[in-house]
Design a protein around this motif. Structure first.
Motif, PDB file in Angstrom:
ATOM      1  N   TYR A   3       0.835  -1.198   0.000  1.00  0.00           N
ATOM      2  CA  TYR A   3       0.000   0.000   0.000  1.00  0.00           C
ATOM      3  C   TYR A   3       0.876   1.258   0.000  1.00  0.00           C
ATOM      4  O   TYR A   3       0.555   2.237  -0.679  1.00  0.00           O
ATOM      5  CB  TYR A   3      -0.952  -0.004   1.195  1.00  0.00           C
ATOM      6  CG  TYR A   3      -1.843   1.204   1.240  1.00  0.00           C
ATOM      7  CD1 TYR A   3      -2.763   1.449   0.226  1.00  0.00           C
ATOM      8  CD2 TYR A   3      -1.771   2.114   2.284  1.00  0.00           C
ATOM      9  CE1 TYR A   3      -3.581   2.562   0.259  1.00  0.00           C
ATOM     10  CE2 TYR A   3      -2.575   3.228   2.318  1.00  0.00           C
ATOM     11  CZ  TYR A   3      -3.479   3.446   1.304  1.00  0.00           C
ATOM     12  OH  TYR A   3      -4.281   4.554   1.333  1.00  0.00           O
ATOM     13  N   GLY A   4       1.973   1.242   0.748  1.00  0.00           N
ATOM     14  CA  GLY A   4       2.897   2.376   0.738  1.00  0.00           C
ATOM     15  C   GLY A   4       3.478   2.616  -0.644  1.00  0.00           C
ATOM     16  O   GLY A   4       3.570   3.766  -1.112  1.00  0.00           O
ATOM     17  N   LEU A   5       3.866   1.550  -1.332  1.00  0.00           N
ATOM     18  CA  LEU A   5       4.368   1.693  -2.701  1.00  0.00           C
ATOM     19  C   LEU A   5       3.275   2.204  -3.629  1.00  0.00           C
ATOM     20  O   LEU A   5       3.527   3.031  -4.508  1.00  0.00           O
ATOM     21  CB  LEU A   5       4.918   0.363  -3.213  1.00  0.00           C
ATOM     22  CG  LEU A   5       6.215  -0.118  -2.557  1.00  0.00           C
ATOM     23  CD1 LEU A   5       6.606  -1.473  -3.131  1.00  0.00           C
ATOM     24  CD2 LEU A   5       7.326   0.881  -2.743  1.00  0.00           C
ATOM     25  N   TYR A   6       2.052   1.725  -3.444  1.00  0.00           N
ATOM     26  CA  TYR A   6       0.921   2.201  -4.242  1.00  0.00           C
ATOM     27  C   TYR A   6       0.753   3.714  -4.072  1.00  0.00           C
ATOM     28  O   TYR A   6       0.569   4.447  -5.049  1.00  0.00           O
ATOM     29  CB  TYR A   6      -0.353   1.471  -3.834  1.00  0.00           C
ATOM     30  CG  TYR A   6      -1.612   2.050  -4.434  1.00  0.00           C
ATOM     31  CD1 TYR A   6      -1.991   1.731  -5.729  1.00  0.00           C
ATOM     32  CD2 TYR A   6      -2.413   2.926  -3.695  1.00  0.00           C
ATOM     33  CE1 TYR A   6      -3.144   2.268  -6.293  1.00  0.00           C
ATOM     34  CE2 TYR A   6      -3.555   3.468  -4.248  1.00  0.00           C
ATOM     35  CZ  TYR A   6      -3.913   3.144  -5.544  1.00  0.00           C
ATOM     36  OH  TYR A   6      -5.036   3.684  -6.093  1.00  0.00           O
ATOM     37  N   GLY A  45       1.229  10.208  -2.461  1.00  0.00           N
ATOM     38  CA  GLY A  45       2.478  10.734  -2.955  1.00  0.00           C
ATOM     39  C   GLY A  45       3.633  10.192  -2.155  1.00  0.00           C
ATOM     40  O   GLY A  45       3.491   9.248  -1.375  1.00  0.00           O
ATOM     41  N   GLY A  46       4.776  10.807  -2.375  1.00  0.00           N
ATOM     42  CA  GLY A  46       5.999  10.307  -1.771  1.00  0.00           C
ATOM     43  C   GLY A  46       6.019  10.389  -0.260  1.00  0.00           C
ATOM     44  O   GLY A  46       6.450   9.456   0.409  1.00  0.00           O
ATOM     45  N   GLY A  49       5.963   7.119   1.907  1.00  0.00           N
ATOM     46  CA  GLY A  49       7.162   6.897   2.715  1.00  0.00           C
ATOM     47  C   GLY A  49       6.830   6.660   4.174  1.00  0.00           C
ATOM     48  O   GLY A  49       7.438   5.816   4.838  1.00  0.00           O
ATOM     49  N   VAL A  50       5.846   7.390   4.683  1.00  0.00           N
ATOM     50  CA  VAL A  50       5.429   7.189   6.074  1.00  0.00           C
ATOM     51  C   VAL A  50       4.817   5.801   6.245  1.00  0.00           C
ATOM     52  O   VAL A  50       5.103   5.103   7.226  1.00  0.00           O
ATOM     53  CB  VAL A  50       4.438   8.292   6.514  1.00  0.00           C
ATOM     54  CG1 VAL A  50       3.819   7.967   7.854  1.00  0.00           C
ATOM     55  CG2 VAL A  50       5.142   9.637   6.568  1.00  0.00           C
ATOM     56  N   PHE A  79      11.373   8.508  -5.017  1.00  0.00           N
ATOM     57  CA  PHE A  79      12.579   8.893  -4.291  1.00  0.00           C
ATOM     58  C   PHE A  79      12.257   9.698  -3.036  1.00  0.00           C
ATOM     59  O   PHE A  79      12.934   9.560  -2.019  1.00  0.00           O
ATOM     60  CB  PHE A  79      13.549   9.635  -5.200  1.00  0.00           C
ATOM     61  CG  PHE A  79      14.208   8.738  -6.212  1.00  0.00           C
ATOM     62  CD1 PHE A  79      14.924   7.619  -5.810  1.00  0.00           C
ATOM     63  CD2 PHE A  79      14.094   8.990  -7.561  1.00  0.00           C
ATOM     64  CE1 PHE A  79      15.513   6.771  -6.728  1.00  0.00           C
ATOM     65  CE2 PHE A  79      14.686   8.158  -8.502  1.00  0.00           C
ATOM     66  CZ  PHE A  79      15.395   7.042  -8.078  1.00  0.00           C
ATOM     67  N   ILE A  80      11.213  10.512  -3.090  1.00  0.00           N
ATOM     68  CA  ILE A  80      10.789  11.225  -1.885  1.00  0.00           C
ATOM     69  C   ILE A  80      10.328  10.212  -0.837  1.00  0.00           C
ATOM     70  O   ILE A  80      10.653  10.338   0.349  1.00  0.00           O
ATOM     71  CB  ILE A  80       9.675  12.241  -2.211  1.00  0.00           C
ATOM     72  CG1 ILE A  80      10.252  13.405  -3.014  1.00  0.00           C
ATOM     73  CG2 ILE A  80       9.014  12.762  -0.936  1.00  0.00           C
ATOM     74  CD1 ILE A  80       9.226  14.356  -3.561  1.00  0.00           C
ATOM     75  N   GLY A  81       9.603   9.191  -1.255  1.00  0.00           N
ATOM     76  CA  GLY A  81       9.173   8.145  -0.331  1.00  0.00           C
ATOM     77  C   GLY A  81      10.341   7.406   0.289  1.00  0.00           C
ATOM     78  O   GLY A  81      10.331   7.090   1.480  1.00  0.00           O
ATOM     79  N   VAL A  82      11.374   7.150  -0.505  1.00  0.00           N
ATOM     80  CA  VAL A  82      12.575   6.488   0.015  1.00  0.00           C
ATOM     81  C   VAL A  82      13.244   7.371   1.074  1.00  0.00           C
ATOM     82  O   VAL A  82      13.661   6.892   2.133  1.00  0.00           O
ATOM     83  CB  VAL A  82      13.552   6.174  -1.146  1.00  0.00           C
ATOM     84  CG1 VAL A  82      14.923   5.810  -0.636  1.00  0.00           C
ATOM     85  CG2 VAL A  82      12.987   5.057  -2.003  1.00  0.00           C
TER      86      VAL A  82
END
Length: 162
Positions: free
Chosen positions: A42-45, A56-57, A61-62, A136-139
């Motif tokens: 779900y986070g990747l989605y 979004g990212g 990411g959270v 990348f923002i999520g990472v």
């Protein structure tokens, strides 16, 4: 003499129990094993669909970082820290920042503005560019939150007294 030794051992054991921050729970461990792949997905989605819908990212990411927190709570923070490692987290965050900057500077080099994806000349460049940047923002966010989790755990004893 053996009575005083046993009393001292008992007091040391009680003190060790007071300092113990991890208690195994088969229910929590089983639940985290089942739930974490779905939460991670779900986070990747959320990361990949930030250009088309809400999310979004940062949000993705959270959510991905919560998987790391769940693993730490279920299986212990020290095993998680050994598995992931602080150096790996620093590399992940630095790599995410470097990739974000590279994409932005790449658009400037291609003749556009910073993060002007149309400068790349790719069909649907804006859509794909936003998705890559959101990833990348999520990472970056996931690595930072996990690092903060480790830092909070490291300070649970009142700081460094070395």
């Amino acid at each position: 003499m053996s009575e005083s030794t046993s009393e001292a051992d008992l007091e040391a054991a009680e003190t060790a129990d007071d300092l113990q921050s991890y208690v195994e729970s088969p229910i929590i461990m089983a639940t985290v094993r089942v739930v974490s792949p779905f939460v991670f997905t779900y986070g990747l989605y959320l990361m990949f669909h930030g250009a088309d819908s809400s999310g979004g990212g940062f949000q993705g990411g959270v959510v991905v970082a919560t998987v790391m927190l769940m693993l730490g709570i279920a299986f212990g923070i020290d095993p998680l820290r050994e598995w992931v490692g602080e150096a790996t987290l620093v590399l992940v965050v630095a790599g995410g920042v470097a990739a974000f900057v590279a994409i932005g500077v790449g658009t400037v080099v291609a003749g556009g503005g910073f993060l002007d994806y149309s400068a790349y000349g790719i069909h649907h460049a804006s859509k794909y560019g936003i998705e890559v940047v959101e990833l990348f923002i999520g990472v970056i966010v996931a690595g930072t939150i996990t690092g903060l989790f480790f830092a909070i755990d490291a300070g649970k004893d009142g700081g460094d007294n070395e």
